[in-house]
Every structure is written in structure tokens, then in C-alpha cells.
Motif scaffolding. Structure first.
Motif, PDB file in Angstrom:
ATOM      1  N   PHE A 104       0.878  -1.167   0.000  1.00 47.96           N
ATOM      2  CA  PHE A 104       0.000   0.000   0.000  1.00 47.96           C
ATOM      3  C   PHE A 104       0.916   1.217   0.000  1.00 47.96           C
ATOM      4  CE2 PHE A 104      -3.362   2.583   2.544  1.00 47.96           C
ATOM      5  CZ  PHE A 104      -3.822   3.168   1.372  1.00 47.96           C
ATOM      6  N   VAL A 105       0.830   2.043  -1.052  1.00 48.15           N
ATOM      7  CA  VAL A 105       1.746   3.170  -1.248  1.00 48.15           C
ATOM      8  C   VAL A 105       0.957   4.466  -1.162  1.00 48.15           C
ATOM      9  CG1 VAL A 105       3.449   4.219  -2.775  1.00 48.15           C
ATOM     10  CG2 VAL A 105       3.153   1.724  -2.758  1.00 48.15           C
ATOM     11  N   LEU A 106       1.426   5.381  -0.295  1.00 51.70           N
ATOM     12  CA  LEU A 106       0.779   6.669  -0.127  1.00 51.70           C
ATOM     13  C   LEU A 106       1.784   7.788  -0.337  1.00 51.70           C
ATOM     14  CD1 LEU A 106      -0.266   4.707   2.503  1.00 51.70           C
ATOM     15  CD2 LEU A 106      -1.935   6.557   2.592  1.00 51.70           C
ATOM     16  N   GLY A 139      10.985  15.121   7.501  1.00 50.57           N
ATOM     17  CA  GLY A 139       9.868  15.708   8.224  1.00 50.57           C
ATOM     18  C   GLY A 139       9.289  16.948   7.603  1.00 50.57           C
ATOM     19  N   GLU A 140       9.427  17.097   6.277  1.00 50.76           N
ATOM     20  CA  GLU A 140       8.850  18.259   5.616  1.00 50.76           C
ATOM     21  C   GLU A 140       8.505  17.913   4.180  1.00 50.76           C
ATOM     22  OE1 GLU A 140      11.896  21.175   5.961  1.00 50.76           O
ATOM     23  OE2 GLU A 140      13.176  20.276   4.433  1.00 50.76           O
ATOM     24  N   GLY A 141       7.603  18.701   3.592  1.00 44.13           N
ATOM     25  CA  GLY A 141       7.236  18.520   2.194  1.00 44.13           C
ATOM     26  C   GLY A 141       6.453  17.232   1.954  1.00 44.13           C
ATOM     27  N   GLU A 142       6.416  16.827   0.690  1.00 43.14           N
ATOM     28  CA  GLU A 142       5.736  15.595   0.309  1.00 43.14           C
ATOM     29  C   GLU A 142       6.620  14.390   0.621  1.00 43.14           C
ATOM     30  OE1 GLU A 142       2.654  15.469  -1.137  1.00 43.14           O
ATOM     31  OE2 GLU A 142       2.430  17.654  -1.131  1.00 43.14           O
ATOM     32  N   TYR A 143       6.017  13.321   1.099  1.00 42.04           N
ATOM     33  CA  TYR A 143       6.784  12.109   1.379  1.00 42.04           C
ATOM     34  C   TYR A 143       6.006  10.885   0.918  1.00 42.04           C
ATOM     35  CZ  TYR A 143       3.791  11.554   5.545  1.00 42.04           C
ATOM     36  OH  TYR A 143       2.724  11.406   6.377  1.00 42.04           O
ATOM     37  N   VAL A 144       6.726   9.800   0.762  1.00 41.67           N
ATOM     38  CA  VAL A 144       6.157   8.549   0.251  1.00 41.67           C
ATOM     39  C   VAL A 144       6.350   7.460   1.298  1.00 41.67           C
ATOM     40  CG1 VAL A 144       6.323   6.779  -1.551  1.00 41.67           C
ATOM     41  CG2 VAL A 144       6.657   9.199  -2.135  1.00 41.67           C
ATOM     42  N   THR A 145       5.272   6.759   1.604  1.00 40.11           N
ATOM     43  CA  THR A 145       5.332   5.640   2.548  1.00 40.11           C
ATOM     44  C   THR A 145       4.850   4.367   1.858  1.00 40.11           C
ATOM     45  OG1 THR A 145       4.820   7.154   4.368  1.00 40.11           O
ATOM     46  CG2 THR A 145       4.672   4.807   4.827  1.00 40.11           C
ATOM     47  N   VAL A 146       5.566   3.283   2.086  1.00 40.32           N
ATOM     48  CA  VAL A 146       5.210   1.975   1.531  1.00 40.32           C
ATOM     49  C   VAL A 146       4.939   1.025   2.683  1.00 40.32           C
ATOM     50  CG1 VAL A 146       5.918   0.072   0.035  1.00 40.32           C
ATOM     51  CG2 VAL A 146       6.723   2.407  -0.448  1.00 40.32           C
TER      52      VAL A 146
END
Length: 249
Positions: free
Chosen positions: A142-144, A236-243
Motif C-alpha cells: 500500500f503506497v501513499l 519531516g517536511e514537504g511531500e513524502y512517500v510511505t510503503v
């Protein structure tokens, strides 16, 4: 205005969405997702909130078997009008339900461009995680892509910003921040000689640690968290991607 519903954003923004986001190149997201697809198990891929297909269509052109969900028929009409858009099966529905019109399990489910935060309550966000986990293959991801909440830029929990100022138009955003409910309630405002166009955007943000807890409740494990699609460190800033990954066992 009618009460806020899952389709509200898309129905009221479809006619300007591609134009207003034309400067935001989806190429990095497409390449990053393609790499993750190659690294994961084999199987179809599901995008939540496909919108006008800015990521779906380039991925499908790479040969990825894609399915989609979106609450807004107006946004999906824009997708289907584009080359290849009629080849991607899209279900009209709430992305929290994760109910595409197939019984298949998915190698990956993803949601990009901050759209996960359009689920307007913690309960809806938790439900989305649980339903994603239910539809993933073992080892599936699941990628956000989410923005790190930046509440410091709000003065007395409100902010007005000018994005475009021309001889015949002004485009503004006006946002109020509710720190208790973790919500941004905003309007894009386009003022021209023809009148005023309002494009609302309401979001319920979550902190990275809160997303991790939602994943744990759904039985998913965090595999990666990067500061962007180039897999740079998250600071800890801006856009980030979590898998997140569904365990194989």
C-alpha cells in the motif's frame, strides 16, 4: 452548497483540475510506482482516487494491469476522454470502501497527490487501511504520497495566499485550519472578468506516526518512508512517500 460528500471535490473541480495542476509533473510518481511494482509480487494494481488519470494512464502505457476507483463521475469522464482512458476499468465509489468491480487481489494499491487526506475523518481513513489490507496479496504494498502537515503557516488558524496574479485574473486560496479535528477547509478562488469560480478542497490530515498506527491496526507493516519518489531520506517536511506491506506469512 450541498453537504460535503466523497464526490464533492471531483464534481466541482473536474473542469479545472488538469489546468490548475499542469505545473505538477506526475513523471516522478509514475517512475517511482513502476519501480515498486517491479519489486513486489506479480498481480494487478489498484489506484484509489484515479481522478483524470494523470498517473493511471502513463502506468497503463507501461503495460501495468490497472484498476481504479473514484467517487466523481465528472473526473472519470475526463480520464475516459483521454487516449487509452477507456481501457482502464474504473469503479465509481468511495475510495474508503476499496470495492473495485473485480474479485482479484492486488499486488499494489496506491493513492497519490495528498488525496488520501480527502477522507474527512479518522474513522474513514482507518477503514480505508483495513479494506486495502483485505484486498492485497501476501507481500502486496500500500503506497501513499502525503504532505507533511505544515500548521505553522496558519495565522490564527487561517491563511490566504495568491497563486496567480495577471492582468485579467487572480487565483487565490483561502483556508481555515481546525487543529482539533486536524482539518483544512479551503477554497481555490479564481476571479476574472467573467466572474468568480470556487473550487473547494477540504482535507483531514494525519501525522506520519498516525498513519503507521492505522497500518498496524490493519495488519500492515511499514517497509519504507522516503522524502520523495527518488527515495531520498525523509526529513519531516514537504511531500513524502510511505510503503506498507502485507506480511507473507
Amino acid at each position: 452548497m450541498d453537504p460535503l460528500r466523497p464526490e464533492t471535490y471531483g464534481e466541482l473541480n473536474a473542469d479545472v483540475y488538469d489546468e490548475w495542476h499542469s505545473a505538477n509533473d506526475p513523471g516522478d510518481a509514475v517512475r517511482g510506482l513502476a519501480e515498486l511494482i517491479d519489486e513486489g509480487p506479480e498481480g494487478p494494481v489498484l489506484e484509489l482516487a484515479v481522478g483524470t488519470g494523470r498517473v493511471t494512464l502513463p502506468l497503463a502505457a507501461r503495460g501495468v494491469e490497472l484498476w481504479g476507483i473514484d467517487a466523481s463521475e465528472a473526473m472519470v469522464e475526463r480520464l475516459r476522454a483521454k487516449p487509452g482512458g477507456d481501457q482502464v476499468p474504473v469503479t465509481i465509489g468511495d475510495m474508503a470502501d476499496v470495492e473495485p468491480e473485480t474479485d482479484a487481489s492486488f499486488a499494489m494499491v496506491f493513492v497519490v497527490f495528498s488525496t488520501f487526506f480527502f477522507l474527512m475523518s479518522q474513522d474513514e481513513q482507518v477503514r480505508c487501511f483495513a479494506n486495502v489490507a483485505r484486498r492485497l496479496l501476501p507481500g502486496g504494498r500500500f503506497v501513499l504520497e502525503c504532505p507533511m502537515p505544515d500548521v505553522a503557516r496558519y495565522d490564527r488558524d487561517q491563511r490566504v495566499a495568491a497563486h496567480q496574479v495577471g492582468l485579467d485574473h487572480v487565483r487565490l486560496t483561502a483556508v481555515r485550519h481546525d487543529p482539533v479535528e486536524q482539518r483544512f477547509e479551503g477554497q481555490h478562488v479564481l476571479i476574472t472578468d467573467d466572474g468568480i469560480k470556487l473550487a473547494p478542497a477540504f482535507m483531514r490530515y494525519a501525522w506520519p506516526s498516525e498513519l503507521d498506527l492505522m497500518a498496524r491496526l490493519a495488519g500492515l507493516e511499514r517497509l519504507h518512508r522516503w522524502g520523495g519518489w527518488h527515495r531520498e531520506p525523509f526529513r519531516g517536511e514537504g511531500e513524502y512517500v510511505t510503503v506498507y506491506q502485507k506480511p507473507v506469512y
